[in-house]
Design an enzyme around this catalytic site. Structure first.
Site, PDB file in Angstrom:
ATOM      1  N   CYS A 159       0.833  -1.204   0.000  1.00 27.23           N
ATOM      2  CA  CYS A 159       0.000   0.000   0.000  1.00 27.23           C
ATOM      3  C   CYS A 159       0.874   1.263   0.000  1.00 27.23           C
ATOM      4  O   CYS A 159       0.478   2.297  -0.535  1.00 27.23           O
ATOM      5  CB  CYS A 159      -0.959   0.003   1.184  1.00 27.23           C
ATOM      6  SG  CYS A 159      -0.160  -0.071   2.804  1.00 27.23           S
TER       7      CYS A 159
ATOM      8  N   HIS B  56      -1.393   1.869   7.449  1.00 24.66           N
ATOM      9  CA  HIS B  56      -1.906   1.667   6.095  1.00 24.66           C
ATOM     10  C   HIS B  56      -1.818   2.989   5.336  1.00 24.66           C
ATOM     11  O   HIS B  56      -2.053   4.062   5.896  1.00 24.66           O
ATOM     12  CB  HIS B  56      -3.362   1.192   6.160  1.00 24.66           C
ATOM     13  CG  HIS B  56      -3.969   0.942   4.817  1.00 24.66           C
ATOM     14  ND1 HIS B  56      -3.458   0.019   3.923  1.00 24.66           N
ATOM     15  CD2 HIS B  56      -5.050   1.499   4.202  1.00 24.66           C
ATOM     16  CE1 HIS B  56      -4.200   0.019   2.826  1.00 24.66           C
ATOM     17  NE2 HIS B  56      -5.161   0.908   2.980  1.00 24.66           N
TER      18      HIS B  56
END
Length: 915
Positions: A307, A857
């Site tokens: 990510c 994230h």
């Protein structure tokens, strides 16, 4: 070195201890050093549970005083780091383990020795691999590639594990051995996303990594070309015949501008893309977008903790000048011979990925080829661990520049000294020098220039340079300062001990702390502060060097400052330390037990070199304790002067220098000496002279004489009478330097502006001790003052917010909300070069980081400029976003584009027409 075998292991795994802990430590250390000196590809390392290894470490370290009476550990136990439901003969590590926290790696020779001594296991062997294109680096592949094999005959699934550098031929051998299929009858397909993306050839020596196979992805086995798998068919109901069995090797075909069926090259219109075949990702052929479909709305599949990469790529994939460049023919710009580049391969992979993203509508793209190239040229991003999106962005921009640098042979440029010439002349000269060696779309679009000024603090020499930058890393103001709490003791007895909380530079010195404390407590001109750390009710260390860095003071330490009258210049700063003891039992009992019971915070003051009497020391103690009185004591209680106070706690003793010193070895007594006959009736307190360790004590009387040393230590006994007169609570419970409450709810932090971050970046500050500047005038390294100024800004301006802070003792992420403008970011007042250019910017992309250091994230916000709409890119998921959602405390990297004025646009258009 010969090490005898251990043939005397008993059934429970404990040997007859053939080696002492010291010998075990020495043997392991020697074997580890020998292995580190002989690193090579293929060496075996073994994974051991950190929990077990720590217990062994404590056992072998106990002889060094690092551990007390640590017992010998039992058998090696790796059960806490392996999958509980796995095959005991083929144990697999649990996912997301961290080296140094969950496990350690030891060479094969060390593992064999530990097993000889302790038995246990199970063994978890891993190979060392060599990575990197130009600079080779060795690492242990802790997590081999796991591929999920689907057998086309019966749809059964089997996990196949091989190193990512294993060849396709080795994959065939293992698959055929597991399934019992003859190699000549087997066909193995790249089956990513349950689609046949390309045949893997059994004779190929390409590695699995080069074949774009990722962790946990699917592969398909077909026997004699037949398959019952319905999912192996495309959405059109037939095999993906348009995917070439051998990926195209022509870099020009991939990098060049695609050709439409009529033979004309494409325009820069982002909505038109031809049908081409590609080596990249996802397996589908590119096709022209249908009417009404939008480009730039494709997500990026997460290949396993990628990510961070997806977030940075989406921001670049929505940078208009970069997109326009890579969607046209840039093959002539590829510099394959640049020793600083990647043979053009990184630029080709990036450009091919951008074509995919802008031609696939809303279908997610798997950036497998790009990830493979990235790992090849930047091994730090290989594997499937989480990384930093800004670090990737920095590498990618620099790598793309070198791959596209139009300067094939960089000319040698001898830099001239500024010689007090005008700044604009020197800056332009240095920028032209830079462009003579660096000419690419990245430089033209993303690079600016700042002015750096260094001033020697000794001779005042000024050095001015102008350097290029690709992005600006802005500190958050809270990362530049540190909040510290220090308790101030008033040595003149005027006030109770008082804690002060001050803000100081994080990279500051003790001088900064003393200055801040002096301001907070209204320190007089003839007073000074003596900083010290208190540990275990004693002075652990003093901070007397004003240039000593504050980084040596940890947040959980207890720091005090003694407020003293300044000594005359040239005076020796000899200290008197007054410890407190006997709170629970008399010092007499403590002495006989060789363990003086201490409590509270010591008193410290300066004394002159003349001998001190017991009365002098008694008076100092009285002054220190006077603010702690519970009731008004009789006027004759204190011996200092008529009103019970000394003018200052600094003692000016007038006793005869020939008097005996109680600190002399001849007059010291041991704790076993009978001291009951010592009389203290003439003193207010029972006082004992003691040493640094508190093991030797000598009672003081009024006529006793003490010759001060550098530090003289005495102990005052808090008997029942002293407790009745004084409140000892004020001496206890010193606050920590910085107390962090994990139980308290996290309060919402006040937002700071992007401008305050920029001002902190541009503020003048001294260089750190490890970053000294060599002054050409002094001919010595100096801790110069440095000042940055913006001089030339690029069309694409990238701000990196330094949310992650690292120090020797602390790692932290700041979730402070930075209030950044989305429109009309005006930087005119921050740019020194007044050349008439527009310095107004508009936000178009943001890389976000959610979570903390241990995980987190990444996502991205990006704006489609033509539609004036924002979108949220969360790996493969893309959704529309409101402009009001963009500002969050997760914003990590900000992307701005210059807004040209009408005059500048007309000037740019005229220049284009002339070209």
């Amino acid at each position: 070195m010969t090490i005898p075998n251990s043939d005397f292991m008993i059934e429970n795994g404990v040997s007859d201890l053939p080696f002492t802990p010291e010998e075990e430590k020495r043997i392991v250390s020697e074997l580890t050093t020998e292995s580190e000196n002989n690193l090579k590809e293929g060496n075996l390392y073994f994974v051991i549970s950190k929990r077990w290894h720590t217990s062994w470490q404590k056992y072998v370290d106990q002889s060094c005083g690092e551990s007390l009476e640590a017992s010998r550990p039992g058998p090696i136990d790796n059960s806490d780091i392996i999958e509980s439901e796995g095959d005991i003969n083929d144990p697999q590590l649990r996912r997301l383990l961290v080296e140094g926290e969950d496990y350690v790696l030891v060479p094969q020779e060390v593992w064999q020795r530990l097993v000889d001594w302790y038995s246990g296991g199970p063994p978890i062997a891993r190979k060392m691999i060599c990575q990197g294109f130009y600079s080779k680096s060795y690492s242990v592949e802790v997590y081999p590639l796991c591929l999920m094999l689907t057998d086309g005959r019966d749809e059964s699934r089997t996990a196949i594990r091989l190193g990512k550098q294993a060849s396709v031929r080795e994959l065939y051998e293992k698959v055929c051995a597991v399934t019992g299929v003859a190699q000549e009858k087997a066909q193995i397909w790249d089956y990513f996303d349950k689609r046949k993306n390309g045949l893997l050839y059994p004779s190929s020596n390409r590695s699995l990594e080069e074949s774009r196979l990722q962790m946990d992805q699917d592969i398909l086995l077909e026997v004699d070309g037949s398959s019952s798998s319905q999912s192996a068919m495309s959405s059109a109901g037939k095999e993906l015949a348009l995917v070439p069995l051998e990926p195209s090797r022509s870099r020009v075909t991939i990098a060049g501008g695609p050709t439409l069926p009529n033979g004309h090259s494409t325009t820069s219109k982002l909505s038109l893309f031809p049908r081409i075949t590609s080596e990249d990702d996802g397996g589908d052929s590119l096709s022209i977008l249908g009417k009404g479909e939008k480009g730039g709305l494709a997500g990026l599949s997460n290949l396993g903790n990628t990510c961070f990469m997806n977030s940075a790529l989406q921001c670049l994939a929505h940078t208009p000048p970069i997109v326009e460049y890579f969607l046209q023919d840039y093959s002539d710009d590829i510099n394959r011979d640049n020793p600083l580049g990647m043979c053009g391969e990184l630029a080709i992979a990036f450009g091919d990925l951008l074509k995919k993203l802008w031609s696939s509508g809303r279908n997610a793209v798997a950036p497998r080829t790009f990830k493979t190239k990235l790992a090849r040229f930047a091994p730090q991003f290989s594997g499937y661990n989480q990384h930093d999106s800004q670090e990737l962005l920095a590498f990618l921009l620099d790598g793309l520049h070198e791959d596209l640098n139009k300067v094939k042979r960089k000319p040698y440029v001898e830099l001239k000294d500024s010689d007090s010439r005008p700044d604009d002349e020197v800056a332009e000269e240095l920028w032209n020098y830079h462009k003579a060696r660096n000419d690419s779309v990245i430089v033209n679009v993303c690079q600016g220039q700042y002015k750096s000024t260094l001033v020697c603090p000794v001779c005042g020499k000024i050095s001015i340079t102008f350097d290029p930058f690709m992005y600006l890393s802005l500190p958050l103001p809270s990362t530049l300062t540190r909040v510290m709490t220090v308790t101030v003791f008033y040595c003149d007895g005027s006030c109770l001990p008082m804690p002060y909380t001050v803000t100081v530079p994080k990279q500051g010195s003790c001088r900064d702390l003393v200055t801040a404390l002096g301001t907070a407590c209204c320190l007089a001109d003839d007073e000074s502060l003596l900083l010290a750390e208190v540990y275990d009710h004693k002075i652990f260390r003093y901070f007397e060097n004003p240039l000593e860095s504050l980084s040596v003071i940890k947040d959980d330490e207890h720091i005090v400052a003694y407020r003293l009258n300044q000594l005359p210049k040239g005076s020796r700063k000899e200290k008197l330390e007054i410890l407190h003891g006997g709170q629970d039992r008399a010092v007499l009992e403590s002495v006989k037990g060789r363990d003086a019971k201490l409590f509270g915070t010591p008193f410290v003051t300066y004394v002159n070199k003349e001998p001190l009497s017991g009365t002098d020391i008694d008076a100092v103690i009285s002054v220190f304790l006077s603010p702690l009185q519970k009731v008004q004591a009789p006027s004759n209680f204190h011996k200092g002067n008529d009103n019970g106070h000394l003018a200052d706690a600094t003692v000016d003793a007038t006793a005869d220098e020939t008097s005996g010193s109680l600190s002399s070895p001849d007059t010291e007594i041991s704790p076993d000496t009978e001291i009951d006959e010592a009389s203290d009736r003439e003193l207010s307190f029972r006082i004992f002279l003691t040493d640094e360790r508190g093991l030797n004590f000598k009672p003081l009387q009024s006529e006793s004489s003490v010759s001060p040393g550098i530090i003289t230590r005495v102990l005052v006994e808090w008997n029942e009478g002293v407790h009745e007169k004084y409140d000892s609570n004020y001496l206890s419970d010193l606050p920590e330097v910085h107390k962090t409450s994990f139980s308290a709810k996290k309060t919402k932090q006040e937002a700071i502006s992007l401008f305050s971050c920029l001002e902190a970046f541009l503020a003048e500050e001294p260089l750190g001790p490890d970053d000294m500047w060599f002054c050409p005038s002094c001919k010595e390294h100096r801790q110069a003052n440095k000042k940055l100024d913006l001089w030339k800004l690029p069309d694409i301006l990238v701000f990196h917010l330094k949310r992650f802070t690292y120090s020797r003792y602390l790692k932290n992420k700041l979730d402070t909300l930075v209030n950044f403008p989305i429109h009309d970011l005006d930087l005119r007042e921050y740019v020194k070069n007044k050349n008439g250019e527009s310095y107004v910017y508009e936000l178009y992309a943001v890389s976000n980081h959610y979570g903390g250091l241990g995980g987190g994230h990444y996502t991205a916000y990006a704006k489609l400029i033509d539609d004036n709409k924002w979108y949220h890119f969360d790996d493969s998921h893309v959704s529309s976003a409101n402009e009001s959602e963009i500002k969050t405390s997760a914003a990590y990297v900000l992307f701005y584009r210059r807004v040209r004025s009408d005059t500048e646009k007309q000037t740019a258009g005229m220049s284009s027409d002339m070209d």
